[in-house]
Design a protein around this motif. Structure first.
Motif, mmCIF file in Angstrom:
data_model
loop_
_atom_site.group_PDB
_atom_site.id
_atom_site.type_symbol
_atom_site.label_atom_id
_atom_site.label_comp_id
_atom_site.label_asym_id
_atom_site.label_seq_id
_atom_site.Cartn_x
_atom_site.Cartn_y
_atom_site.Cartn_z
ATOM 1 N N GLN A 1 -30.858 32.493 58.657
ATOM 2 C CA GLN A 1 -31.721 33.197 57.713
ATOM 3 C C GLN A 1 -30.895 33.880 56.617
ATOM 4 O O GLN A 1 -31.232 33.808 55.429
ATOM 5 N N ASP A 2 -29.768 34.508 57.014
ATOM 6 C CA ASP A 2 -28.899 35.144 56.018
ATOM 7 C C ASP A 2 -28.301 34.103 55.051
ATOM 8 O O ASP A 2 -28.158 34.345 53.847
ATOM 9 N N ILE B 1 -35.647 30.486 63.940
ATOM 10 C CA ILE B 1 -34.333 30.221 63.362
ATOM 11 C C ILE B 1 -33.466 31.437 63.618
ATOM 12 O O ILE B 1 -33.961 32.567 63.752
ATOM 13 N N SER C 1 -33.786 40.492 54.460
ATOM 14 C CA SER C 1 -32.483 41.053 54.800
ATOM 15 C C SER C 1 -32.451 42.481 54.275
ATOM 16 O O SER C 1 -33.301 42.868 53.456
ATOM 17 N N LEU D 1 -38.124 28.042 57.280
ATOM 18 C CA LEU D 1 -38.797 28.913 58.252
ATOM 19 C C LEU D 1 -40.192 28.394 58.572
ATOM 20 O O LEU D 1 -40.655 28.457 59.725
ATOM 21 N N SER E 1 -37.663 29.164 52.048
ATOM 22 C CA SER E 1 -38.733 29.549 52.977
ATOM 23 C C SER E 1 -39.320 28.348 53.708
ATOM 24 O O SER E 1 -39.971 28.505 54.761
ATOM 25 N N LEU F 1 -38.714 35.496 54.593
ATOM 26 C CA LEU F 1 -37.297 35.749 54.827
ATOM 27 C C LEU F 1 -36.985 37.170 54.395
ATOM 28 O O LEU F 1 -37.504 37.661 53.385
ATOM 29 N N ASN G 1 -35.039 39.190 49.954
ATOM 30 C CA ASN G 1 -36.160 38.774 50.807
ATOM 31 C C ASN G 1 -37.120 37.907 50.017
ATOM 32 O O ASN G 1 -37.081 37.886 48.778
ATOM 33 N N PRO H 1 -30.716 34.505 63.051
ATOM 34 C CA PRO H 1 -30.467 35.438 61.945
ATOM 35 C C PRO H 1 -29.354 34.946 61.021
ATOM 36 O O PRO H 1 -29.389 35.187 59.813
ATOM 37 N N LEU I 1 -29.660 31.233 54.233
ATOM 38 C CA LEU I 1 -30.709 30.787 53.310
ATOM 39 C C LEU I 1 -30.935 31.794 52.181
ATOM 40 O O LEU I 1 -31.123 31.424 51.019
#
Length: 464
Positions: free
Chosen positions: A64-65, A59, A90, A53, A50, A88, A75, A61, A67
């Motif tokens: 983010q996925d 950032i 998903s 972010l 996190s 975060l 999440n 997607p 990470l």
């Protein structure tokens, strides 16, 4: 298998079982601790993810996925300054089935949740709440799949069980060797000595020599040594007794013939006109008659037990008088004085010869004890009559019986009342009294003297 019935084999099995039980008791909290560490590591990795972010608001997607995959969660939610913020996120493949708060979880709750997870093979989505590291907020919350968690717990558990099995095996082997060295071998040595001794118990060389280092085994060996020593001594004594019995039987046989001839000569002495001879001849006849009876009894004893009494009426005063007259001939002037307190008309139902032997044995022992003490003394024979019994007491003012004699008083070759005695007199006397249905007991023995009590039951007097 035979070794399973042995002490060492059973000890080996019990050791393995107990060590495994101890490892199981360790395994349960260990697996709970492993689960807690696994979830905390997911929280820490999620917090690190996190930070990207928080450092850069825009950032892609794809990043983010990536990470979230690295953190192993779906999440991440941070609560900062009382504001809950989804950092975060998903797609979640299934509904959340449970929420676990690690901030205030007790040990029992962690163990319970870990066991439930191991017992649930189906993958689930769970929510985990914890404290952020380095004061990065109030709390951090993640959702994750339990598949990887359960697989990691099973892998950890298997490694723990394997390690436990190795530890159990090594511990069991070490204890097995220790028990075999400290207990099994010494016990086998004792058993071997017992078997060797049983093959030839009269051989004193086979008596065990204590050598064990363990206190309890040492005490057992010392006890066994004492028992074997006493048994060997008793066997040798019984063997000597058997040989002595055979010799006595032969001597008694010939002596009986000699005394029978002497008895014929004493009959001639009774016809003498000499007053002294006339006074002493009856006593000489009685003594020879008793000697003949004793030889006959000895021959009978060699074949079986002491013959039973021939019951009849007997004047106790006459028996006691004969005993005292015989004993007076064996002492010097002033050494021992004799007295009697027997009602002149007292008639007992007994075997006169056997009662003479009983009283004579007791009086002789008392006389020898007084003479050996070097101090003049007195021996008294008294009797009284009750409704059920005749009671005879032989009292002396000697030094008393030694402790060992009191301990084995009526046992042959053990209860020696006087130094140098055979230990047979009291045994014979006791047996003769028991043959009359009575009892010979020691009433008192101390430094002031000794009192023996003869109790003869009256039963059946009116029928004689």
């Amino acid at each position: 298998m035979r070794w399973l019935r042995s002490l060492s084999g059973r000890f080996l099995i019990l050791t393995v079982l107990f060590v495994m039980l101890a490892e199981v008791l360790i395994f349960v909290p260990s697996i709970a601790r492993y689960r807690e560490d696994f979830l905390i590591s997911r929280l820490d990795r999620s917090q690190i993810a996190s930070l990207a972010l928080l450092a850069k608001e825009d950032i892609s997607p794809e990043l983010q996925d990536e990470l979230l995959r690295n953190a192993g969660v779906f999440n991440v939610v941070l609560r900062r300054d009382e504001a809950r913020q989804l950092v975060l996120s998903s797609p979640i493949p299934a509904p959340i089935t449970a929420t676990y708060d690690l901030r205030d979880a007790t040990a029992l709750e962690l163990i319970r949740d870990a066991m439930i997870r191991l017992a649930t093979p189906e993958p689930q989505v769970i929510r985990v709440i914890g404290n952020p590291v380095r004061m990065a907020g109030i709390l951090i919350e993640v959702t994750l799949d339990t598949r990887e968690l359960r697989d990691a717990m099973i892998d950890y558990g298997l490694r723990i069980l394997l390690l436990s099995a190795v530890i159990s095996a090594v511990t069991a082997i070490l204890l097995f060797l220790a028990v075999r060295s400290l207990l099994v071998k010494p016990i086998k040595r004792v058993v071997g000595h017992m078997q060797s001794y049983a093959a030839a118990p009269e051989d004193g060389r086979r008596v065990i020599t204590p050598s064990a280092g363990v206190t309890e085994l040492r005490e057992a060996e010392e006890t066994l040594q004492l028992m074997q020593t006493q048994l060997t001594s008793s066997l040798k004594q019984k063997d000597r007794l058997a040989q002595l019995g055979a010799a006595v039987a032969k001597v008694s046989h010939d002596l009986r013939n000699i005394l029978t001839s002497a008895q014929l000569f004493t009959d001639r002495l009774e016809m003498s006109e000499d007053p002294t001879v006339k006074r002493m001849a009856p006593k000489l006849v009685n003594s020879i008659t008793r000697a003949v009876h004793l030889c006959e009894s000895t021959l009978a004893y060699g074949r079986a037990e002491e013959p039973g009494p021939t019951l009849g009426r007997a004047y106790l005063a006459d028996i006691v008088s004969d005993v005292i007259d015989s004993e007076r001939l064996s002492v010097g002037d002033g050494e021992v004085s004799f007295s009697e307190d027997i009602p002149g008309a007292m008639t007992i139902r007994a075997d006169a010869e056997q009662i003479y032997r009983v009283i004579s044995n007791l009086v002789r022992n008392a006389r020898q004890a007084i003479v050996s003490s070097g101090t003049p003394g007195e021996i008294n024979i008294a009797a009284l009559e009750t409704e059920a019994d005749w009671i005879i007491r032989v009292t002396d003012t000697g030094p008393g019986l030694p402790p060992k004699a009191r301990e084995f008083l009526f046992q042959p070759f053990h209860g020696r009342a006087t130094k140098g005695g055979s230990g047979l007199g009291l045994n014979i006397a006791s047996e003769l009294v028991r043959g009359h249905g009575g009892e010979l007991t020691l009433e008192r023995s101390d430094k002031t003297g000794t009192v023996f009590k003869i109790t003869l039951p009256k039963g059946g007097l009116e029928n004689t």
